[in-house]
Design a protein around this motif. Structure first.
Motif, PDB file in Angstrom:
ATOM      1  N   THR A   9      28.483  44.022  51.378  1.00 18.02           N
ATOM      2  CA  THR A   9      27.498  44.610  52.290  1.00 18.02           C
ATOM      3  C   THR A   9      26.477  45.468  51.538  1.00 18.02           C
ATOM      4  O   THR A   9      25.529  45.970  52.131  1.00 18.02           O
ATOM      5  N   TYR A 117      28.682  59.972  37.088  1.00 18.68           N
ATOM      6  CA  TYR A 117      28.760  58.597  37.580  1.00 18.68           C
ATOM      7  C   TYR A 117      28.832  57.597  36.404  1.00 18.68           C
ATOM      8  O   TYR A 117      29.614  56.640  36.435  1.00 18.68           O
ATOM      9  N   LYS A 121      31.593  54.782  35.263  1.00 16.82           N
ATOM     10  CA  LYS A 121      31.274  53.375  34.960  1.00 16.82           C
ATOM     11  C   LYS A 121      31.843  52.989  33.584  1.00 16.82           C
ATOM     12  O   LYS A 121      32.307  51.857  33.400  1.00 16.82           O
TER      13      LYS A 121
HETATM   14  N1  LIG Z   1      21.893  50.277  42.271  1.00 20.93           N
HETATM   15  C1  LIG Z   1      21.500  50.110  41.012  1.00 20.93           C
HETATM   16  O1  LIG Z   1      20.348  50.412  40.632  1.00 20.93           O
HETATM   17  C2  LIG Z   1      22.453  49.507  39.998  1.00 20.93           C
HETATM   18  C3  LIG Z   1      21.995  49.194  38.709  1.00 20.93           C
HETATM   19  C4  LIG Z   1      22.887  48.613  37.786  1.00 20.93           C
HETATM   20  C5  LIG Z   1      24.209  48.361  38.162  1.00 20.93           C
HETATM   21  N2  LIG Z   1      24.606  48.710  39.418  1.00 20.93           N
HETATM   22  C6  LIG Z   1      26.000  48.449  39.781  1.00 20.93           C
HETATM   23  O2  LIG Z   1      26.019  47.454  40.799  1.00 20.93           O
HETATM   24  C7  LIG Z   1      27.156  47.655  41.643  1.00 20.93           C
HETATM   25  C8  LIG Z   1      26.702  47.634  43.093  1.00 20.93           C
HETATM   26  O3  LIG Z   1      25.786  48.681  43.309  1.00 20.93           O
HETATM   27  P1  LIG Z   1      24.921  48.748  44.675  1.00 20.93           P
HETATM   28  O4  LIG Z   1      23.868  49.759  44.431  1.00 20.93           O
HETATM   29  O5  LIG Z   1      24.551  47.368  45.090  1.00 20.93           O
HETATM   30  O6  LIG Z   1      26.024  49.351  45.682  1.00 20.93           O
HETATM   31  P2  LIG Z   1      25.837  49.800  47.199  1.00 20.93           P
HETATM   32  O7  LIG Z   1      24.581  49.246  47.778  1.00 20.93           O
HETATM   33  O8  LIG Z   1      26.063  51.278  47.237  1.00 20.93           O
HETATM   34  O9  LIG Z   1      27.065  49.066  47.917  1.00 20.93           O
HETATM   35  C9  LIG Z   1      28.370  49.553  47.774  1.00 20.93           C
HETATM   36  C10 LIG Z   1      29.357  48.498  48.257  1.00 20.93           C
HETATM   37  O10 LIG Z   1      30.673  48.921  47.894  1.00 20.93           O
HETATM   38  C11 LIG Z   1      31.529  48.719  49.007  1.00 20.93           C
HETATM   39  N3  LIG Z   1      32.608  49.693  48.970  1.00 20.93           N
HETATM   40  C12 LIG Z   1      32.517  51.041  48.880  1.00 20.93           C
HETATM   41  N4  LIG Z   1      33.735  51.608  48.891  1.00 20.93           N
HETATM   42  C13 LIG Z   1      34.630  50.594  49.016  1.00 20.93           C
HETATM   43  C14 LIG Z   1      36.058  50.521  49.103  1.00 20.93           C
HETATM   44  N5  LIG Z   1      36.828  51.630  49.086  1.00 20.93           N
HETATM   45  N6  LIG Z   1      36.629  49.308  49.199  1.00 20.93           N
HETATM   46  C15 LIG Z   1      35.873  48.174  49.257  1.00 20.93           C
HETATM   47  N7  LIG Z   1      34.526  48.165  49.190  1.00 20.93           N
HETATM   48  C16 LIG Z   1      33.913  49.357  49.064  1.00 20.93           C
HETATM   49  C17 LIG Z   1      30.640  48.911  50.243  1.00 20.93           C
HETATM   50  O11 LIG Z   1      31.187  48.111  51.293  1.00 20.93           O
HETATM   51  P3  LIG Z   1      31.636  48.647  52.753  1.00 20.93           P
HETATM   52  O12 LIG Z   1      31.014  50.016  52.929  1.00 20.93           O
HETATM   53  O13 LIG Z   1      31.064  47.612  53.704  1.00 20.93           O
HETATM   54  O14 LIG Z   1      33.110  48.638  52.709  1.00 20.93           O
HETATM   55  C18 LIG Z   1      29.317  48.294  49.768  1.00 20.93           C
HETATM   56  O15 LIG Z   1      29.313  46.907  50.045  1.00 20.93           O
HETATM   57  C19 LIG Z   1      27.803  48.963  41.173  1.00 20.93           C
HETATM   58  O16 LIG Z   1      28.858  48.648  40.288  1.00 20.93           O
HETATM   59  C20 LIG Z   1      26.707  49.656  40.391  1.00 20.93           C
HETATM   60  O17 LIG Z   1      27.160  50.520  39.381  1.00 20.93           O
HETATM   61  C21 LIG Z   1      23.778  49.254  40.352  1.00 20.93           C
END
Ligand SMILES: NC(=O)c1ccc[n+]([C@@H]2O[C@H](COP(=O)([O-])OP(=O)(O)OC[C@H]3O[C@@H](n4cnc5c(N)ncnc54)[C@H](OP(=O)(O)O)[C@@H]3O)[C@@H](O)[C@H]2O)c1
Length: 259
Positions: A9, A117, A121
């Protein structure tokens, strides 16, 4: 292929699920909330990574698991519950289900910036590398929507107070999703080449692009950062210019429409 997407999501999870669907793969989408599954949509499973509930069933019969789960918190316990202990649970479930390929995502340059954070990671990366299941791990730069969220939060004040000299290389989440889908289609590859957006820019330059696109007349002012964090961020620690994708820039992403 059948692919489990954890964090389906979220920003990356939605994009990677869409990419896999377009490639003709069957997506099993995981979230803590149950969603109705309609034909042609991903099938949803309930998983809580902080307890492991639902994981065993979620990995059953899939060919790969892409982990796009995330926690936005400054608290170590909250971060570790999902990113570190949760990841360990996923790797163990992948191994117990016959050695399913785990595909993980991390962030460029996190070893150079002492930020809670990023430390979580790094701990997550170590769990993946030393875990029992076959794995691939991609490091990406910041997604455009994260920069947008940062500016929206800053815009609650009369001026946009930002560490303007920080250099970043924002990337379209769809470009990262493509790399993860590519990785899931291949055998486990360990550490993959990093991926970054098409341009390295300062936060000040990006803020100017953002205020113009949003038609806001807010002044951008420089916010100082403590040296141990500000130094590496200003020097471009989070950038990977040799791995720039030929994708949408932040300005093009903003021009593509209101979000
Ligand atoms: N955002 C960036 O700029 C960026 C850049 C590089 C790498 N990343 C990496 O990409 C990944 C995704 O980041 P994002 O920004 O796309 O995340 P996000 O939009 O914050 O989404 C977080 C997701 O994690 C799920 N989640 C949270 N707690 C959970 C739990 N206890 N059990 C199961 N699911 C859980 C949530 O699902 P529900 O709430 O529906 O359960 C949601 O789908 C991360 O590893 C991040 O470090 C992000």
């Amino acid at each position: 292929m059948d692919v489990l997407v954890l964090g389906a999501t979220g920003s990356l999870g939605r994009s990677v699920s869409a990419e896999l669907g377009q490639r003709g793969h069957r997506v099993r989408a995981a979230s803590r909330r149950v969603r109705p599954t309609t034909e042609g949509q991903p099938s949803w499973v309930r998983v809580d990574l902080s307890t492991g509930a639902g994981l065993g069933r979620a990995v059953e019969g899939v060919d790969a698991a892409i982990d796009a789960a995330n926690v936005r918190s400054a608290r170590r316990a909250a971060l570790d519950a999902v990113l570190v202990d949760g990841t360990r649970r996923v790797l163990e479930a992948c191994q117990a289900a016959g050695g399913i390929h785990y595909v993980g995502i991390s962030i460029v340059g996190i070893d150079q910036v002492p930020y809670a954070y990023y430390r979580a990671k790094l701990r997550q990366e170590r769990v993946i590398e030393s875990g029992p299941a076959p794995w691939s791990l991609l490091r990406a730069t910041q997604f455009h929507d994260l920069i947008d969220q940062l500016f929206r939060a800053a815009a609650r004040l009369p001026v946009l107070a930002l560490p303007t000299a920080v250099r970043i290389q924002p990337v379209d989440v769809a470009d990262v999703a493509r790399r993860l889908a590519d990785a899931a289609e291949r055998p486990a590859g360990g550490r993959l080449p990093e991926v970054g957006g098409p341009r390295v820019q300062t936060l000040g330059e990006l803020a100017e692009e953002w205020t113009r696109a949003r038609r806001l007349s807010k002044r951008v002012v420089r916010l100082p950062l403590p040296g141990r964090i500000g130094g590496p961020l200003t020097a471009g620690a989070l950038c990977t210019p040799d791995n720039a994708v030929d994708g949408r820039s932040f300005k093009q992403w903003l021009a593509a429409g209101p979000r």
